[in-house]
Design a protein around this motif. Structure first.
Motif, PDB file in Angstrom:
ATOM      1  N   THR A   1       0.813  -1.213   0.000  1.00  0.00           N
ATOM      2  CA  THR A   1       0.000   0.000   0.000  1.00  0.00           C
ATOM      3  C   THR A   1       0.851   1.269   0.000  1.00  0.00           C
ATOM      4  OG1 THR A   1      -0.170  -0.006   2.410  1.00  0.00           O
ATOM      5  CG2 THR A   1      -1.929  -1.112   1.175  1.00  0.00           C
ATOM      6  N   GLY A   2       2.136   1.129  -0.166  1.00  0.00           N
ATOM      7  CA  GLY A   2       3.019   2.278  -0.267  1.00  0.00           C
ATOM      8  C   GLY A   2       4.109   1.985  -1.270  1.00  0.00           C
ATOM      9  N   PHE A   3       4.435   2.964  -2.098  1.00  0.00           N
ATOM     10  CA  PHE A   3       5.446   2.782  -3.139  1.00  0.00           C
ATOM     11  C   PHE A   3       6.109   4.114  -3.441  1.00  0.00           C
ATOM     12  CE2 PHE A   3       7.421   1.345  -7.020  1.00  0.00           C
ATOM     13  CZ  PHE A   3       7.301   2.386  -7.918  1.00  0.00           C
ATOM     14  N   GLN A   4       7.432   4.110  -3.500  1.00  0.00           N
ATOM     15  CA  GLN A   4       8.178   5.269  -3.963  1.00  0.00           C
ATOM     16  C   GLN A   4       9.318   4.790  -4.854  1.00  0.00           C
ATOM     17  OE1 GLN A   4       9.186   8.518  -1.278  1.00  0.00           O
ATOM     18  NE2 GLN A   4       7.768   7.735   0.263  1.00  0.00           N
ATOM     19  N   HIS A   5       9.620   5.574  -5.867  1.00  0.00           N
ATOM     20  CA  HIS A   5      10.729   5.304  -6.786  1.00  0.00           C
ATOM     21  C   HIS A   5      11.516   6.602  -6.882  1.00  0.00           C
ATOM     22  CE1 HIS A   5      11.987   4.566 -11.281  1.00  0.00           C
ATOM     23  NE2 HIS A   5      13.025   4.558 -10.446  1.00  0.00           N
ATOM     24  N   VAL A   6      12.744   6.591  -6.355  1.00  0.00           N
ATOM     25  CA  VAL A   6      13.553   7.805  -6.321  1.00  0.00           C
ATOM     26  C   VAL A   6      14.945   7.505  -6.863  1.00  0.00           C
ATOM     27  CG1 VAL A   6      12.277   8.731  -4.347  1.00  0.00           C
ATOM     28  CG2 VAL A   6      14.369   7.402  -3.960  1.00  0.00           C
ATOM     29  N   HIS A   7      15.686   8.582  -7.140  1.00  0.00           N
ATOM     30  CA  HIS A   7      17.038   8.461  -7.677  1.00  0.00           C
ATOM     31  C   HIS A   7      17.978   9.215  -6.741  1.00  0.00           C
ATOM     32  CE1 HIS A   7      14.204   8.141 -11.144  1.00  0.00           C
ATOM     33  NE2 HIS A   7      14.806   6.977 -11.146  1.00  0.00           N
ATOM     34  N   PRO A   8      18.753   8.470  -5.951  1.00  0.00           N
ATOM     35  CA  PRO A   8      19.568   9.088  -4.897  1.00  0.00           C
ATOM     36  C   PRO A   8      20.827   9.755  -5.436  1.00  0.00           C
ATOM     37  CG  PRO A   8      19.976   6.744  -4.964  1.00  0.00           C
ATOM     38  CD  PRO A   8      18.869   7.009  -5.959  1.00  0.00           C
ATOM     39  N   ALA A   9      21.493  10.470  -4.549  1.00  0.00           N
ATOM     40  CA  ALA A   9      22.760  11.123  -4.869  1.00  0.00           C
ATOM     41  C   ALA A   9      23.881  10.381  -4.147  1.00  0.00           C
ATOM     42  CB  ALA A   9      22.737  12.581  -4.433  1.00  0.00           C
ATOM     43  N   MET A  10      25.036  10.259  -4.814  1.00  0.00           N
ATOM     44  CA  MET A  10      26.175   9.546  -4.225  1.00  0.00           C
ATOM     45  C   MET A  10      27.281  10.517  -3.830  1.00  0.00           C
ATOM     46  SD  MET A  10      28.600   6.499  -5.819  1.00  0.00           S
ATOM     47  CE  MET A  10      29.636   7.667  -6.723  1.00  0.00           C
ATOM     48  N   ALA A  11      27.804  10.328  -2.629  1.00  0.00           N
ATOM     49  CA  ALA A  11      28.956  11.099  -2.172  1.00  0.00           C
ATOM     50  C   ALA A  11      30.233  10.469  -2.722  1.00  0.00           C
ATOM     51  CB  ALA A  11      28.991  11.139  -0.652  1.00  0.00           C
ATOM     52  N   GLY A  12      31.335  11.186  -2.595  1.00  0.00           N
ATOM     53  CA  GLY A  12      32.592  10.706  -3.141  1.00  0.00           C
ATOM     54  C   GLY A  12      33.070   9.390  -2.550  1.00  0.00           C
ATOM     55  N   ASP A  13      32.629   9.076  -1.314  1.00  0.00           N
ATOM     56  CA  ASP A  13      33.071   7.832  -0.676  1.00  0.00           C
ATOM     57  C   ASP A  13      32.178   6.647  -1.016  1.00  0.00           C
ATOM     58  OD1 ASP A  13      30.771   8.419   0.719  1.00  0.00           O
ATOM     59  OD2 ASP A  13      31.700   8.374   2.705  1.00  0.00           O
ATOM     60  N   GLY A  14      31.195   6.851  -1.927  1.00  0.00           N
ATOM     61  CA  GLY A  14      30.320   5.757  -2.327  1.00  0.00           C
ATOM     62  C   GLY A  14      29.042   5.653  -1.521  1.00  0.00           C
ATOM     63  N   THR A  15      28.819   6.576  -0.583  1.00  0.00           N
ATOM     64  CA  THR A  15      27.584   6.565   0.205  1.00  0.00           C
ATOM     65  C   THR A  15      26.468   7.243  -0.577  1.00  0.00           C
ATOM     66  OG1 THR A  15      28.793   6.637   2.302  1.00  0.00           O
ATOM     67  CG2 THR A  15      26.472   7.294   2.343  1.00  0.00           C
ATOM     68  N   TRP A  16      25.349   6.538  -0.704  1.00  0.00           N
ATOM     69  CA  TRP A  16      24.168   7.087  -1.380  1.00  0.00           C
ATOM     70  C   TRP A  16      23.172   7.604  -0.352  1.00  0.00           C
ATOM     71  CZ3 TRP A  16      23.702   7.257  -6.697  1.00  0.00           C
ATOM     72  CH2 TRP A  16      24.579   6.466  -7.447  1.00  0.00           C
ATOM     73  N   THR A  17      22.437   8.651  -0.717  1.00  0.00           N
ATOM     74  CA  THR A  17      21.353   9.166   0.129  1.00  0.00           C
ATOM     75  C   THR A  17      20.095   9.279  -0.717  1.00  0.00           C
ATOM     76  OG1 THR A  17      22.895  10.436   1.495  1.00  0.00           O
ATOM     77  CG2 THR A  17      20.560  11.041   1.603  1.00  0.00           C
ATOM     78  N   ALA A  18      19.073   8.508  -0.326  1.00  0.00           N
ATOM     79  CA  ALA A  18      17.789   8.520  -1.024  1.00  0.00           C
ATOM     80  C   ALA A  18      16.808   9.363  -0.226  1.00  0.00           C
ATOM     81  CB  ALA A  18      17.254   7.102  -1.182  1.00  0.00           C
ATOM     82  N   ARG A  19      16.299  10.433  -0.839  1.00  0.00           N
ATOM     83  CA  ARG A  19      15.340  11.310  -0.176  1.00  0.00           C
ATOM     84  C   ARG A  19      13.934  10.752  -0.389  1.00  0.00           C
ATOM     85  NH1 ARG A  19      18.509  14.459   3.098  1.00  0.00           N
ATOM     86  NH2 ARG A  19      20.401  15.025   1.935  1.00  0.00           N
ATOM     87  N   LEU A  20      13.294  10.324   0.681  1.00  0.00           N
ATOM     88  CA  LEU A  20      11.974   9.713   0.615  1.00  0.00           C
ATOM     89  C   LEU A  20      10.920  10.650   1.171  1.00  0.00           C
ATOM     90  CD1 LEU A  20      12.915   6.147   1.930  1.00  0.00           C
ATOM     91  CD2 LEU A  20      12.574   6.843  -0.452  1.00  0.00           C
ATOM     92  N   ALA A  21       9.746  10.644   0.542  1.00  0.00           N
ATOM     93  CA  ALA A  21       8.604  11.380   1.063  1.00  0.00           C
ATOM     94  C   ALA A  21       8.120  10.687   2.338  1.00  0.00           C
ATOM     95  CB  ALA A  21       7.492  11.427   0.016  1.00  0.00           C
ATOM     96  N   PRO A  22       7.274  11.350   3.152  1.00  0.00           N
ATOM     97  CA  PRO A  22       6.812  10.739   4.397  1.00  0.00           C
ATOM     98  C   PRO A  22       6.263   9.333   4.187  1.00  0.00           C
ATOM     99  CG  PRO A  22       6.157  13.031   4.330  1.00  0.00           C
ATOM    100  CD  PRO A  22       6.746  12.722   2.987  1.00  0.00           C
TER     101      PRO A  22
END
Length: 304
Positions: free
Chosen positions: A128-149
């Motif tokens: 009952t919940g679905f999100q599809h996002v495209h995260p940003a990667m830092a130089g050290d390979g860490t990704w951050t995905a910004r999700l809605a509530p």
């Protein structure tokens, strides 16, 4: 199993289409219309809203469907790790993760896949919940995905990517981990299959014969007020993006489009390479863009 596109095109001509039962719960809220980065569900556990066939197009960055069902954090030496096991309910969240290569180092070289180097899907356990996002990667390979509530409950976060270096170069991977959103989380039954659904005034109908573990063509038709829609705009290098998750275990399947892109006038029919790895009820999330707005339609499909 992986089927080549040439094999699929030959199978398309020989496969008869059969109208399948599909359904969805709809919503006309702004959140249901999504954004350029995907469909953002509301905090409620109620399901959010979600040209003839052309030869297989030559789409830059388009890869074959990944093998496996995406339900593991490890595959062939690649591992998805994250410090985030809990996210706050009802507030935007930043999900952080890293993909480590077989040598134990963070992977930083990724190939484009449908115009992006990383696709992240967040799916609630009852679909009952679905999100599809495209995260940003830092130089050290860490990704951050910004999700809605996110609504309270258990969610599975999938990372879909193609390494551009190392032993897995050019291979499609889908890895996942679960995350908990605290709060009262009541499960909602999966809608029964039906022929079509309506989202934001658009009617989406799906036809095709799908058997588990076999490649079949799937045709999606988009209409509005009974008239064919022919102004679909490209989204991620295609006219529609289709992802499926199986009810129960949330097994992942990405259904690749086979309709060529010719400017901002796609539709009304779109074809997909459908290969679901297991039988059961699958929830399909179809994302398409018109007038600069991304729409997400959710449909239930039963694979024999």
């Amino acid at each position: 199993m992986r089927t080549s596109r040439l094999t699929f095109l030959a199978a398309t001509a020989a496969t008869c289409t059969l109208l399948l039962g599909l359904t969805a719960c709809g919503s006309d809220s702004p959140a249901a219309k999504g954004s350029a980065h995907g469909h953002a569900p509301t905090a409620s556990p109620t399901m959010p809203n979600m040209s003839s066939a052309s030869p297989m197009p030559s789409m830059d960055g388009m890869h074959d469907a990944p093998t496996g069902n995406g339900l593991s954090a490890d595959r062939d030496g690649y591992r998805l790790t994250s410090p985030d096991t809990r996210l706050t309910q009802g507030a935007p969240a930043a999900y952080r993760f890293t993909v480590t290569a077989p040598d134990g180092r963070p992977l930083t070289a990724y190939a484009l896949d449908q115009t992006r180097r990383m696709h992240v899907y967040a799916v609630r356990s009852d679909l009952t919940g679905f999100q599809h996002v495209h995260p940003a990667m830092a130089g050290d390979g860490t990704w951050t995905a910004r999700l809605a509530p996110l609504a309270s409950g258990t969610w599975r976060v999938f990372a879909s990517f193609v390494p551009d270096a190392g032993p897995g170069k050019g291979t499609d991977f889908v890895l996942s981990r679960t995350v908990t959103v605290p709060g009262d989380a009541g499960a909602v039954p999966l809608p029964a299959p039906a022929a079509s659904t309506t989202v934001d005034g658009y009617t989406v109908t799906v036809k095709g014969q799908v058997m588990a573990g076999m490649a079949h063509p799937l045709t999606v038709t988009v209409t509005r007020n009974g008239r064919p829609v022919t102004d679909l705009q490209p989204y991620l290098g295609t006219y529609a993006h289709l992802t499926a998750f199986r009810s129960g275990d949330l097994a992942f399947a990405h259904l690749h489009p086979t309709t060529a892109v010719h400017g901002d006038h796609g539709g009304p029919e779109l074809t997909f390479h459908a290969e679901l790895p297991a039988s059961g009820d699958w929830r399909l999330f179809l994302q398409f863009r018109t007038g600069g707005t991304l729409h997400t339609a959710a449909l239930t499909l039963r694979a024999g």
